[in-house]
Structures are given as C-alpha cells and as structure tokens.
Design an enzyme around this catalytic site. Structure first.
Site, PDB file in Angstrom:
ATOM      1  N   ASP A 226       7.821 -14.879  -8.633  1.00  0.00           N
ATOM      2  CA  ASP A 226       7.386 -14.633  -9.929  1.00  0.00           C
ATOM      3  C   ASP A 226       5.864 -15.012 -10.111  1.00  0.00           C
ATOM      4  OD1 ASP A 226       8.123 -14.240 -12.964  1.00  0.00           O
ATOM      5  OD2 ASP A 226       7.489 -16.147 -13.081  1.00  0.00           O
TER       6      ASP A 226
ATOM      7  N   ASP B 191       9.324 -20.171 -11.951  1.00  0.00           N
ATOM      8  CA  ASP B 191       9.011 -21.415 -12.869  1.00  0.00           C
ATOM      9  C   ASP B 191      10.153 -21.497 -13.821  1.00  0.00           C
ATOM     10  OD1 ASP B 191       8.003 -19.159 -14.094  1.00  0.00           O
ATOM     11  OD2 ASP B 191       6.909 -20.512 -15.599  1.00  0.00           O
TER      12      ASP B 191
ATOM     13  N   ASP C 209       3.577 -15.086 -13.587  1.00  0.00           N
ATOM     14  CA  ASP C 209       3.008 -16.071 -14.476  1.00  0.00           C
ATOM     15  C   ASP C 209       3.940 -17.240 -14.226  1.00  0.00           C
ATOM     16  OD1 ASP C 209       1.401 -17.047 -16.569  1.00  0.00           O
ATOM     17  OD2 ASP C 209       2.253 -15.472 -18.166  1.00  0.00           O
TER      18      ASP C 209
END
Length: 333
Positions: A56, A279, A58
């Site tokens: 991922d 995250d 961001d």
C-alpha cells in the site's frame, strides 16, 4: 491509509471497519491466532520465501506528501535481493502515470508498470470482460481524471467524469432527463465534484440500459484529503448510486481479490510467493488474506498496536512491525 496528524479519528474508524470486516469475511480469514511482531528470524524467513511484495502507499511508503524515513534504502535493498515490487492504492483520482509523478517527486525510482491503482483496476476489469472498443458501447464515469485517463489508454469509450463536473439539472414540471442508451457500464470512483446530475445519469443507465454493469473502484468509508480530519470516501458515492439504482456494484479495489488476481497473473506469480504489506487491517490485510498471500501490518499509518492486539480485532496479519524499513537489517545482512 493515513497521514500523521489525524490518527485518532482513523483509529476509531479502523476499529469499526475491522468489526464489520470480520463479520463479512470470517470464513476467508485466519482466526484464533495473534500476529507475531517482526524480529530478525521472522524477517530472514520472509525474505527467503517471498518473491514479490505488494505495498500500500499512504501510510507505508509515504504520509501525505512526506516520504517515510528509510523507504528509498529499503526499496533499493529489496530490488538488489531480486524481489518484485508492486505498489497498490484504492485512490482512483490519479492514473498510473499520475501516481508515477508523485513517486518521482519523492525521489523514488518506480516504473508505471509497478503501480496498480483502482482506476487502472477498473479499466483492466473492463478489458477482461471484453468491453467493446469500437464505439458501440460506452462507460459512464462518476469520478475524476484517473479513471478517464486509464479508460482512454485502454481504448474504451467513455462519457461523464470531469466533463460533467459542473453539470446541473433545472428541475420543473415535466422535466425528463435523457441518457445515452449505449452506456453499458457505470464506473463510480472518488469524485470531489459529485453532483445530482451525475447521480441521476448513473442511476438511469444502470436501471434502464439492459445489461449495464455497475462497477466501483472501492467502497472506502472515509478518505484523508487533509491531515486535520477524515472526509467522506468513495463509499458514500457508491452508496448513493446503489441506493437509487437498487443494484450493488462489482468492486475492483481492495479488499476484493480482483487486483491481486490480476497482479499475480500479470507478473506470473504464485500467491504463496507474495507478501502484502499495508497499514490498514480492513483493506490492506484483508486484501492479502482474501487473495491468499502472507501479510504484514506496519504501524506507520492508520492502525495502532493496541487496536491490532485488542480482543475485538479479528483481522490478524502474519507479522507486524513499526515501519517497512525495519526489514533493512535483514536485507543488509
């Protein structure tokens, strides 16, 4: 994923999202175990078995517009170790070329082929469905330039998108809104210029055009336009069209498996050879688990350690660590 300053709101949303996710896909996830914190032995084992990493963006690679410390060195070391790298994002507002500019602005040497956005996934899905490119059929777009750029690159005709950003309906007695009968797919992505005209047009196409398919880039409840608070995400726009059309969409972004299946096929990888690193529990980790990869959660974005380890959380990655560069000691030997 999430920038640094708004994490309290992200934590609350993450907890709710994880609870819903656990109820939604309990049969698809490993349960009854807790994630293991990354140590040197676990890192060595991961690097031994992994041929590819999906990241991922961001919260893993950057926070907002700031690169996470140690990322360039980690990417370089992974490449030197012979690992295939792919970067995925549910954000459909940019095309792969648009995201490439962001990577380059942060000093990262990434190719467009290594980037997999949900805008690209929408175009790839339509190509897999053999959507006509001869002009006999069209796509109606609720969304921004990322989707329309990817459709154009795929040779798929479209209408709407940024061209309808300022479109309005003047309501009055007997007003009837026309729509194109050749629209046979509607793609809904995040749209900062969402308006009633677009909602009505998309609804009419889905309800009245025979066989018209409803496609969503993702159903993320919130997004992070600023680091001050969370903002309504694409889920709100998809929900509006779903509500008025009476149909549920085919979702091509995380945590559904389409992107992962397409990545594995494109790069000729087995799922068992891939590690997904993200995250967020309810998108990134579920994306990997639903698709059959190993998963690692990093705590540099949305998810806090207490959320991960709480009794309420049922989504458990294989490993977790504070940030992606924690792999550097094992990579550098």
């Amino acid at each position: 994923s999430r920038g640094a300053n708004g994490r309290r709101g992200g934590k609350q949303r993450q907890g709710a999202g994880v609870a819903r996710a656990a109820n939604r896909t309990a049969t698809e996830m490993e349960t009854g175990r807790k994630a293991k914190r990354l140590d040197r032995a676990a890192a060595d084992e991961m690097l031994k078995e992994a041929k590819a990493f999906i990241f991922d963006c961001d919260g893993v690679i950057w926070l907002g517009d700031k690169l996470i410390e140690g990322i360039p060195e980690t990417i370089d070391a992974l490449r030197k170790a012979g690992k295939k790298l792919v970067f995925v994002t549910n954000n459909s507002t940019k095309s792969r070329e648009g995201y490439l500019k962001k990577f380059q602005s942060l000093g990262l040497d990434i190719s467009a082929e290594e980037i997999y956005s949900s805008s690209y996934a929408a175009a790839a899905y339509l190509k897999r469905r053999n959507f006509p490119t001869d002009g006999s059929k069209k796509v109606y777009v609720v969304g921004e330039v990322g989707i329309t750029e990817e459709l154009a690159l795929a040779g798929i005709p479209y209408i709407g998108g940024v061209d309808h950003a300022n479109a309005k309906i003047e309501l009055g007695k007997g007003v009837y809104m026309e729509h194109d009968p050749d629209v046979s797919a509607v793609v809904v992505g995040f749209d900062r210029n969402i308006n009633y005209y677009k909602l009505q047009y998309a609804t009419l196409c889905i309800r009245e055009n025979p066989g018209c398919e409803f496609i969503a880039t993702n159903r993320d409840a919130v997004t992070h336009l600023t680091d001050a608070q969370e903002w309504a995400g694409n889920g709100s726009m998809v929900g509006a069209v779903a509500g008025s059309s009476g149909q549920e969409p085919t979702v091509v972004g995380k945590p559904t498996t389409f992107m992962l299946d397409n990545i594995a096929e494109s790069f000729q990888l087995k799922k068992s050879e891939i590690w997904m690193v993200g995250d967020r529990l309810d998108t990134d980790i579920m994306f990997g688990q639903n698709g059959g990869t190993k998963t690692m959660l990093v705590l540099s974005g949305v998810t806090r350690e207490e959320t991960l380890l709480s009794e309420e959380n049922k989504v458990q990655p294989d490993l977790y660590t504070s940030k992606l560069p924690d792999l550097l000691p094992a990579l550098l030997g």
